[in-house]
Design an enzyme around this catalytic site. Structure first.
Site, PDB file in Angstrom:
ATOM      1  N   ASP A   1      14.443  -4.921  39.413  1.00 44.57           N
ATOM      2  CA  ASP A   1      13.193  -4.190  38.807  1.00 44.57           C
ATOM      3  C   ASP A   1      12.545  -3.226  40.033  1.00 44.57           C
ATOM      4  O   ASP A   1      12.842  -3.555  41.023  1.00 44.57           O
ATOM      5  CB  ASP A   1      12.171  -5.104  38.064  1.00 44.57           C
TER       6      ASP A   1
ATOM      7  N   ARG B   1      16.209  -6.688  32.706  1.00 45.65           N
ATOM      8  CA  ARG B   1      16.386  -6.288  34.047  1.00 45.65           C
ATOM      9  C   ARG B   1      17.966  -6.311  34.339  1.00 45.65           C
ATOM     10  O   ARG B   1      18.537  -5.354  35.071  1.00 45.65           O
ATOM     11  CB  ARG B   1      15.858  -7.235  35.004  1.00 45.65           C
TER      12      ARG B   1
END
Length: 292
Positions: A80, A171
């Site tokens: 991320d 993610r």
């Protein structure tokens, strides 16, 4: 305090930070959340308060929906935007190429969680190992992506709407999409739009929650705990049946059913979570919430 508090979590605090704040404002110690949101993520965070904390495990297993912004061209160690950039590549993708790549992620798939996750590996959190420079041994897990829709493309950012099973890491989805496209990617922004059947329209900001408890109106924000379980059949019990169930004993199954149910006493109080034993034609209590 007994019910669900639906929070519109802002970016920044952890889910535990939100629980801590609400504990302080409400003076209720028994609070748990039904599904972690990363600090950078926003949106629906369901808090179980008081006796409703005993239902948290069922809410954790529910499906969720997200709006995600995936930034192509960069990979990070955390998958991320808060992580360290590992690689940068040029982005030369068309919407058709993105749509084609997304097809592989729909339905029942296996997904490997990020190294920076709270999963236990030999008694240690994966993120603790990753922070020490170790590579945690994380196995792929079965998840389901019920729907995955491309709703925006403004290079290098892809905006997706995702409906998925519990245990899905958005993610990892972003990282794996970047790998499929050959340019790398990470999750740039994430909003949970639905959890436990509750939407952003049902959620309250932290400022609103703080003010409500300050002026003695916090309890007015709570939703009944069983609102998150409405997909299960409601089992209406007689007084005699309610007493049996509240002491852990089964009762006769009046009609065909399977799976879990919500057992109510004649006054309409949720007293137990029950499971259908089809062979024995019984509802068996698996979690008693109150005695009669």
């Amino acid at each position: 305090m007994n019910g669900l508090l639906i929070v519109d979590k802002p970016a920044g605090p952890t889910s535990h930070d939100v629980v801590y704040k609400v504990r302080k404002w409400s003076n209720e110690r028994r609070i748990g959340h039904a599904g972690t949101l990363d600090p950078m993520a926003t949106g629906v965070l369901v808090l179980c308060m008081g006796p409703a904390t005993r239902l948290a495990e069922y809410l954790l297993n529910g499906d969720k929906r997200y709006r995600a912004v995936v930034r192509l061209g960069q990979t990070t160690d955390t998958y991320d935007a808060q992580g360290r950039v590992l690689d940068s590549r040029p982005v030369d993708c068309t919407p058709e190429q993105i749509e084609s790549a997304l097809a592989a992620f729909r339905g029942a798939i296996e997904q490997t969680p990020p190294a920076f996750s709270a999963i236990q590996v030999n008694g240690q959190r994966a993120y603790d190992l990753a922070r020490r420079g170790q590579a945690p041994d994380l196995k792929p897990r079965a998840i389901t992506i019920h729907s995955l829709t491309l709703v925006g493309w403004s290079a290098p950012d892809v905006t997706l709407e995702v409906a998925c099973s519990a245990g899905t890491y958005i993610r990892s989805l972003a990282h794996d999409l970047g790998r499929a496209l050959g340019c790398g990617a990470h999750l740039a922004a994430l909003t949970r739009t639905v959890a436990g059947g509750f939407t952003l329209e049902d959620a309250h900001s932290l400022d609103e929650i703080e003010a409500a408890f300050k002026y003695g109106r916090g309890i007015d924000l709570l939703r009944p705990a069983d609102e998150a379980l409405t997909d299960w059949p409601a089992v209406r019990l007689t007084e005699a049946q309610a007493e049996r169930v509240s002491h852990g004993n089964p009762v006769s199954l009046a009609e065909s059913a399977a799976g879990l149910g919500r057992a109510y006493d004649p006054q309409g109080r949720l007293i137990a979570i029950v499971e259908a034993d089809v062979a024995a034609h019984q509802w068996k209590p698996i979690k008693v919430l109150t005695t009669v």
